[in-house]
Design an enzyme around this catalytic site. Structure first.
Site, PDB file in Angstrom:
ATOM      1  CB  VAL A  85      -0.866   0.102   1.245  1.00  0.00           C
ATOM      2  CG1 VAL A  85      -0.331   0.045   2.424  1.00  0.00           C
ATOM      3  CG2 VAL A  85      -1.984   1.009   1.127  1.00  0.00           C
ATOM      4  CB  CYS A  86       1.765   4.114  -2.007  1.00  0.00           C
ATOM      5  SG  CYS A  86       0.739   4.244  -3.536  1.00  0.00           S
ATOM      6  CE  LYS A  87      -2.283  11.781  -0.102  1.00  0.00           C
ATOM      7  NZ  LYS A  87      -1.924  13.257  -0.142  1.00  0.00           N
ATOM      8  CG  MET A 113      -2.183   4.209   3.505  1.00  0.00           C
ATOM      9  SD  MET A 113      -2.804   2.865   4.743  1.00  0.00           S
ATOM     10  CE  MET A 113      -3.414   3.823   6.128  1.00  0.00           C
TER      11      MET A 113
END
Length: 133
Positions: A85-87, A113
């Protein structure tokens, strides 16, 4: 492709991860389909930068910034189901592609996120207080 670059924070050389060729062959998942909890059998790998992590993250996530992943592969479980996961999902897709080429079977989290927070899943800081994305 992995190429070295100088970190802007002076921590030395970090790797740059780029997609090899076009579309990703890595599995994708939406936040609604993620496990309710993470641990030894299911790992949420957060590849955002330190400042993003500090503002807020999933409580049970493992944090390795994108540029540090190539040098820290030994810290990533090869037996757990691995969610990256990232932004928003772009950086994590690149990391997931890299991890797949390195023998892992990662799953990219669509929407990152941001989607996590929008789904009402908890976002915390390192001391456990409410965080933000």
């Amino acid at each position: 492709m992995v190429a070295g670059r100088q970190s802007q924070r002076g921590r030395g050389v970090r790797a740059k991860i780029d997609r090899m060729d076009g579309e990703s062959a890595v599995a994708q998942i939406g936040v609604a389909d993620l496990p309710a909890q993470f641990g030894p059998s299911a790992v949420l790998l957060d590849v955002r930068e330190d400042d993003e992590w500090s503002r807020g993250h999933a409580a049970e996530a493992q944090h390795i910034p994108m540029g540090d992943v190539p040098a820290r592969l030994d810290e990533i479980s090869r037996t757990a189901t691995l969610y990256v996961v990232c932004k928003l999902g772009g950086r994590s897709a690149k990391v997931a592609d890299f991890l797949a080429r390195s023998g892992f079977e990662p799953i990219n989290v669509n929407g990152g996120m941001t989607a996590w927070a929008e789904a009402g899943r908890p976002v915390v800081t390192d001391d456990g207080s409410p965080g933000s994305i």
